[in-house]
Design a protein around this motif. Sequence first.
Motif, PDB file in Angstrom:
ATOM      1  N   ARG A   1      63.826-125.350 -35.554  1.00  0.00           N
ATOM      2  CA  ARG A   1      62.659-124.900 -34.802  1.00  0.00           C
ATOM      3  C   ARG A   1      62.416-123.430 -35.130  1.00  0.00           C
ATOM      4  O   ARG A   1      63.289-122.593 -34.927  1.00  0.00           O
TER       5      ARG A   1
ATOM      6  N   GLU B   1      58.408-127.223 -36.072  1.00  0.00           N
ATOM      7  CA  GLU B   1      59.720-127.853 -36.173  1.00  0.00           C
ATOM      8  C   GLU B   1      59.765-128.746 -37.403  1.00  0.00           C
ATOM      9  O   GLU B   1      58.795-129.434 -37.724  1.00  0.00           O
TER      10      GLU B   1
ATOM     11  N   GLN C   1      54.691-121.496 -34.026  1.00  0.00           N
ATOM     12  CA  GLN C   1      55.894-122.293 -33.813  1.00  0.00           C
ATOM     13  C   GLN C   1      55.747-123.629 -34.531  1.00  0.00           C
ATOM     14  O   GLN C   1      54.657-124.220 -34.554  1.00  0.00           O
TER      15      GLN C   1
ATOM     16  N   SER D   1      67.342-130.761 -36.525  1.00  0.00           N
ATOM     17  CA  SER D   1      66.039-130.094 -36.585  1.00  0.00           C
ATOM     18  C   SER D   1      66.198-128.594 -36.718  1.00  0.00           C
ATOM     19  O   SER D   1      67.234-128.019 -36.355  1.00  0.00           O
TER      20      SER D   1
END
Length: 214
Positions: free
Chosen positions: A46, A125, A123, A44
Motif C-alpha cells: 500500500r 495498492e 494512494q 500487498s
Amino acid sequence: MRLTCGISGVALLFASTVAAGAHPHVFAEARLDLTVGADRSVKSLRHLWRFDELFSSSVLMEFDKNSDLTLDAKELDAAALTIHASLAEYNYFQMVTVDGKDVVMTPPARLVIRYKNNQLVIQFETQPKEMLPLAGKVSIGVYDPTFYTAIDFTDDDKLAVAGLPQGCARAVVRPDPDTAIAQNQKSLTDAFFSDPTGTDLGKIFATRLELTCA
C-alpha cells in the motif's frame, strides 16, 4: 514525475526533459505498508505519496474545471485516471526483487486521490502477480527511473511491515549517492543521465525495504 499524458499543463510538468545531472523537479513524501500473510508470503503493498505544493498547484490548475480552487469528486477522478495511465509506463515507480531478480506486480485497479491543505495525496495498492514467499532477500523500493520525481521516506518507520514472521529481519537501506556512483561507475555513462525514457540503474539510489528470512 516524468509521466506521459495528453493533458497540456500537467503534461508539460510531467514530461519536461530531464537535465544533465538528473535533478528532481517534483518531490513527494511517501509511506509504504507491506502486508505479510499467515502463509509467510507478501500479500500487498500500500503506497501513499504526498506531493509538494508547487506540483500540487499545477494539478489543481489543470483539473479545476469550475475554478473554485479545489478539486471536487469528478475532478479528482479525472486526475486519477490521467496519473494512473501515466504511471503505468514506469511500473508505478515500484521496484520489487527476490535475490536481485525482478518480481512482477499486478497494476493497481485505481488510484485514490485527495487534495488537502494545498497538497495532492495519492494512494494505491498492488499485489504480486504470483505468490511471493518470504525466502531469500526480498527487496522493495520506490523510485522514478527518470529522476524527475524524488520519493522521500522521511524516516524508517514510513516503510512498515505487518505480519512479519519470527525468524525474519527487516532493514531499511538508504544508499549513499557517492558510494552508489563509485560502485557503478562503469554503467553510469552520459546516456544514463540524459536518456528521457529512464533507466533501471536508477534503483541503485532508491531507499528500499529489505526482508531476510532464515
